[in-house]
Scaffold this motif. Structure first.
Motif, PDB file in Angstrom:
ATOM      1  N   GLN A  73       0.865  -0.805   0.085  1.00  0.00           N
ATOM      2  CA  GLN A  73      -0.301   0.005   0.401  1.00  0.00           C
ATOM      3  C   GLN A  73       0.609   1.454   0.213  1.00  0.00           C
ATOM      4  O   GLN A  73       1.957   1.064   0.729  1.00  0.00           O
ATOM      5  CB  GLN A  73      -0.482   0.017   0.929  1.00  0.00           C
ATOM      6  CG  GLN A  73      -2.027  -1.402   1.510  1.00  0.00           C
ATOM      7  CD  GLN A  73      -2.556  -0.896   3.094  1.00  0.00           C
ATOM      8  OE1 GLN A  73      -1.738  -1.140   4.108  1.00  0.00           O
ATOM      9  NE2 GLN A  73      -3.617  -0.447   2.996  1.00  0.00           N
ATOM     10  N   ILE A  74       0.873   2.136  -0.903  1.00  0.00           N
ATOM     11  CA  ILE A  74       1.849   3.085  -1.253  1.00  0.00           C
ATOM     12  C   ILE A  74       0.856   4.333  -1.249  1.00  0.00           C
ATOM     13  O   ILE A  74       0.322   4.584  -1.775  1.00  0.00           O
ATOM     14  CB  ILE A  74       2.471   2.822  -2.338  1.00  0.00           C
ATOM     15  CG1 ILE A  74       3.803   1.753  -2.785  1.00  0.00           C
ATOM     16  CG2 ILE A  74       3.827   4.182  -2.638  1.00  0.00           C
ATOM     17  CD1 ILE A  74       3.596   0.895  -3.748  1.00  0.00           C
ATOM     18  N   ALA A  75       1.441   5.656  -0.382  1.00  0.00           N
ATOM     19  CA  ALA A  75       0.761   6.686  -0.031  1.00  0.00           C
ATOM     20  C   ALA A  75       1.659   7.196  -1.448  1.00  0.00           C
ATOM     21  O   ALA A  75       2.085   7.067  -2.384  1.00  0.00           O
ATOM     22  CB  ALA A  75       1.338   7.356   0.935  1.00  0.00           C
ATOM     23  N   GLY A  76       0.607   8.189  -1.291  1.00  0.00           N
ATOM     24  CA  GLY A  76       1.095   9.168  -2.748  1.00  0.00           C
ATOM     25  C   GLY A  76       0.634  11.494  -1.993  1.00  0.00           C
ATOM     26  O   GLY A  76       1.574  11.989  -1.452  1.00  0.00           O
ATOM     27  N   ILE A  77       0.980  12.048  -3.720  1.00  0.00           N
ATOM     28  CA  ILE A  77       0.787  13.173  -3.276  1.00  0.00           C
ATOM     29  C   ILE A  77       0.296  13.796  -2.485  1.00  0.00           C
ATOM     30  O   ILE A  77       0.167  14.746  -2.075  1.00  0.00           O
ATOM     31  CB  ILE A  77       1.210  13.710  -5.124  1.00  0.00           C
ATOM     32  CG1 ILE A  77       1.422  15.315  -4.173  1.00  0.00           C
ATOM     33  CG2 ILE A  77       0.401  13.709  -6.116  1.00  0.00           C
ATOM     34  CD1 ILE A  77       2.403  16.420  -5.602  1.00  0.00           C
ATOM     35  N   LEU A  78      -1.345  12.718  -2.662  1.00  0.00           N
ATOM     36  CA  LEU A  78      -2.969  12.998  -2.059  1.00  0.00           C
ATOM     37  C   LEU A  78      -3.239  12.263  -0.926  1.00  0.00           C
ATOM     38  O   LEU A  78      -3.322  12.494  -0.190  1.00  0.00           O
ATOM     39  CB  LEU A  78      -3.849  13.267  -2.820  1.00  0.00           C
ATOM     40  CG  LEU A  78      -3.540  14.525  -3.480  1.00  0.00           C
ATOM     41  CD1 LEU A  78      -4.750  14.047  -4.842  1.00  0.00           C
ATOM     42  CD2 LEU A  78      -3.983  15.718  -3.164  1.00  0.00           C
ATOM     43  N   ALA A  79      -2.429  11.148  -0.728  1.00  0.00           N
ATOM     44  CA  ALA A  79      -2.454   9.748  -0.221  1.00  0.00           C
ATOM     45  C   ALA A  79      -1.599   9.466   0.782  1.00  0.00           C
ATOM     46  O   ALA A  79       0.123  10.186   1.114  1.00  0.00           O
ATOM     47  CB  ALA A  79      -2.470   8.701  -0.941  1.00  0.00           C
ATOM     48  N   ARG A  80      -2.060  10.572   2.520  1.00  0.00           N
ATOM     49  CA  ARG A  80      -0.985  10.240   2.942  1.00  0.00           C
ATOM     50  C   ARG A  80      -0.774   9.687   3.963  1.00  0.00           C
ATOM     51  O   ARG A  80      -0.089  10.454   5.093  1.00  0.00           O
ATOM     52  CB  ARG A  80      -1.221  12.254   3.687  1.00  0.00           C
ATOM     53  CG  ARG A  80      -1.031  13.243   2.872  1.00  0.00           C
ATOM     54  CD  ARG A  80       0.555  13.524   2.330  1.00  0.00           C
ATOM     55  NE  ARG A  80       1.196  14.333   1.071  1.00  0.00           N
ATOM     56  CZ  ARG A  80       1.483  15.300   1.568  1.00  0.00           C
ATOM     57  NH1 ARG A  80       3.376  14.450   2.322  1.00  0.00           N
ATOM     58  NH2 ARG A  80       2.041  15.434   0.358  1.00  0.00           N
ATOM     59  N   ARG A  81      -2.376   8.604   3.873  1.00  0.00           N
ATOM     60  CA  ARG A  81      -2.535   7.428   4.977  1.00  0.00           C
ATOM     61  C   ARG A  81      -2.594   6.346   4.516  1.00  0.00           C
ATOM     62  O   ARG A  81      -3.123   5.981   4.131  1.00  0.00           O
ATOM     63  CB  ARG A  81      -2.639   7.902   6.277  1.00  0.00           C
ATOM     64  CG  ARG A  81      -2.700   7.534   7.551  1.00  0.00           C
ATOM     65  CD  ARG A  81      -3.698   7.869   8.387  1.00  0.00           C
ATOM     66  NE  ARG A  81      -3.472   6.945   9.771  1.00  0.00           N
ATOM     67  CZ  ARG A  81      -4.321   6.825  10.456  1.00  0.00           C
ATOM     68  NH1 ARG A  81      -5.631   7.602  10.802  1.00  0.00           N
ATOM     69  NH2 ARG A  81      -4.615   5.614  11.094  1.00  0.00           N
ATOM     70  N   VAL A  82      -2.154   5.699   4.708  1.00  0.00           N
ATOM     71  CA  VAL A  82      -1.759   4.815   4.545  1.00  0.00           C
ATOM     72  C   VAL A  82      -2.665   3.185   5.706  1.00  0.00           C
ATOM     73  O   VAL A  82      -1.595   3.665   7.281  1.00  0.00           O
ATOM     74  CB  VAL A  82      -0.978   3.377   3.774  1.00  0.00           C
ATOM     75  CG1 VAL A  82      -0.192   3.261   2.216  1.00  0.00           C
ATOM     76  CG2 VAL A  82       0.663   3.464   5.007  1.00  0.00           C
ATOM     77  N   VAL A  83      -3.636   2.785   6.112  1.00  0.00           N
ATOM     78  CA  VAL A  83      -3.944   1.961   6.815  1.00  0.00           C
ATOM     79  C   VAL A  83      -4.196   0.630   6.533  1.00  0.00           C
ATOM     80  O   VAL A  83      -4.188   0.340   5.595  1.00  0.00           O
ATOM     81  CB  VAL A  83      -5.517   2.571   7.016  1.00  0.00           C
ATOM     82  CG1 VAL A  83      -6.222   1.725   8.307  1.00  0.00           C
ATOM     83  CG2 VAL A  83      -5.743   3.963   6.988  1.00  0.00           C
ATOM     84  N   SER A  84      -3.509  -0.632   7.792  1.00  0.00           N
ATOM     85  CA  SER A  84      -3.844  -2.164   7.260  1.00  0.00           C
ATOM     86  C   SER A  84      -4.641  -1.901   8.680  1.00  0.00           C
ATOM     87  O   SER A  84      -4.542  -1.791   9.749  1.00  0.00           O
ATOM     88  CB  SER A  84      -1.931  -2.483   7.934  1.00  0.00           C
ATOM     89  OG  SER A  84      -2.717  -3.794   7.307  1.00  0.00           O
ATOM     90  N   TRP A  85      -5.568  -3.216   8.404  1.00  0.00           N
ATOM     91  CA  TRP A  85      -6.401  -3.846   8.899  1.00  0.00           C
ATOM     92  C   TRP A  85      -5.770  -5.096   9.393  1.00  0.00           C
ATOM     93  O   TRP A  85      -6.902  -5.864   9.918  1.00  0.00           O
ATOM     94  CB  TRP A  85      -7.818  -4.099   8.468  1.00  0.00           C
ATOM     95  CG  TRP A  85      -8.486  -2.914   8.102  1.00  0.00           C
ATOM     96  CD1 TRP A  85      -8.274  -1.562   8.462  1.00  0.00           C
ATOM     97  CD2 TRP A  85      -9.991  -1.933   7.253  1.00  0.00           C
ATOM     98  NE1 TRP A  85      -8.432  -0.247   8.349  1.00  0.00           N
ATOM     99  CE2 TRP A  85      -9.773  -0.877   7.286  1.00  0.00           C
ATOM    100  CE3 TRP A  85      -9.791  -2.873   6.505  1.00  0.00           C
ATOM    101  CZ2 TRP A  85     -10.525   0.214   6.628  1.00  0.00           C
ATOM    102  CZ3 TRP A  85     -11.133  -1.988   5.343  1.00  0.00           C
ATOM    103  CH2 TRP A  85     -11.254  -0.681   5.508  1.00  0.00           C
ATOM    104  N   VAL A  86      -4.495  -5.560   9.380  1.00  0.00           N
ATOM    105  CA  VAL A  86      -4.492  -7.138   9.588  1.00  0.00           C
ATOM    106  C   VAL A  86      -3.166  -7.152  10.431  1.00  0.00           C
ATOM    107  O   VAL A  86      -2.523  -5.919   9.840  1.00  0.00           O
ATOM    108  CB  VAL A  86      -4.114  -8.225   8.443  1.00  0.00           C
ATOM    109  CG1 VAL A  86      -5.589  -8.198   7.803  1.00  0.00           C
ATOM    110  CG2 VAL A  86      -3.327  -7.780   7.262  1.00  0.00           C
ATOM    111  N   LYS A  87      -2.814  -8.149  10.731  1.00  0.00           N
ATOM    112  CA  LYS A  87      -1.491  -7.572  11.519  1.00  0.00           C
ATOM    113  C   LYS A  87      -0.775  -9.889  11.077  1.00  0.00           C
ATOM    114  O   LYS A  87      -1.524 -10.501  11.259  1.00  0.00           O
ATOM    115  CB  LYS A  87      -1.666  -8.321  13.022  1.00  0.00           C
ATOM    116  CG  LYS A  87      -2.718  -8.909  13.278  1.00  0.00           C
ATOM    117  CD  LYS A  87      -2.818  -8.506  15.001  1.00  0.00           C
ATOM    118  CE  LYS A  87      -3.337  -9.623  16.402  1.00  0.00           C
ATOM    119  NZ  LYS A  87      -5.006  -9.311  15.506  1.00  0.00           N
ATOM    120  N   ALA A  88       0.737  -9.726  12.070  1.00  0.00           N
ATOM    121  CA  ALA A  88       0.942 -11.126  11.086  1.00  0.00           C
ATOM    122  C   ALA A  88       0.234 -12.374  12.203  1.00  0.00           C
ATOM    123  O   ALA A  88      -0.388 -12.184  13.700  1.00  0.00           O
ATOM    124  CB  ALA A  88       2.701 -10.810  11.876  1.00  0.00           C
TER     125      ALA A  88
END
Length: 205
Positions: A142-157
């Protein structure tokens, strides 16, 4: 139709302020500002939508983890990689391309270059989700961009995920990469439009 919970503040705050501006405002400026705020809230409602998806059956099928447009199909370390660009008009929830177990979720701080830049996938802020299966490992970035300033993960190891299950969200315009294990065949080309949890982007041979 559902909506991502992370979007509620983006939706309700401008809607409430917009309605108050129109109802209580006594000047044209307040009326215009209220209308703009309501339009902003409605756009956020559209942006954070979470439509129902119909997951294809097939043990060897690899599904797109996101909505968007394929901007590159390449190879790294003898493994196929598909890079997908998400505009602000695409659904921004990500889904697991396969059924498996989350091996790791690694957050990597970085820059906020436009997603279309060739180096964005390696230098921008991102979450790297590795999924283990009996037939190999898959990597979803999940890669942020010039507008996307936050990546959110709903899973864990350690989490078990089903094919097409929701695994995360990127806020406002971004990029998603998916890496296949060796032996997988790519089923899409540059320029193709893909839909998370529905479009078959690869298949194990």
């Amino acid at each position: 139709m559902f909506f991502a919970k992370e979007g509620w503040s983006f939706i309700f705050i401008p809607l409430v302020l917009g309605i108050l501006s129109i109802v209580l405002g006594r000047t044209l400026v307040f009326q215009i500002a209220g209308s703009v705020l309501i339009l902003l809230g409605l756009f956020c409602l559209f942006f954070f939508r979470d439509p129902v998806r119909h997951i294809p059956h097939g043990e060897n099928l690899i599904l797109s983890p996101c909505d968007g447009t394929v901007m590159e199909v390449t190879e790294e370390d003898n493994r196929k990689v598909i890079r997908v660009f998400l505009s602000v008009f695409n659904v921004h929830l990500q889904r697991s391309p396969v059924a498996g177990t989350i091996k790791s979720v690694e957050y990597r701080p970085g820059k906020f270059l436009p997603a279309m830049k060739p180096e964005a996938h390696s230098v921008n802020e991102q979450n790297v989700i590795t999924i283990s299966t009996p037939k190999g490992e898959y990597i979803v970035k999940q890669i942020a961009g010039i507008l996307a300033r936050r990546v959110v993960s709903w899973v864990k190891a350690g989490d078990k995920v089903e094919k097409g299950q929701r695994i995360g969200l990127i806020k406002f315009g971004s990029q998603v990469d998916v890496t296949f294990p060796q032996g997988a065949q790519v089923k899409v080309s540059v320029g193709d439009t893909v839909t998370a949890g529905e479009t078959v982007i690869g298949e194990l041979q």
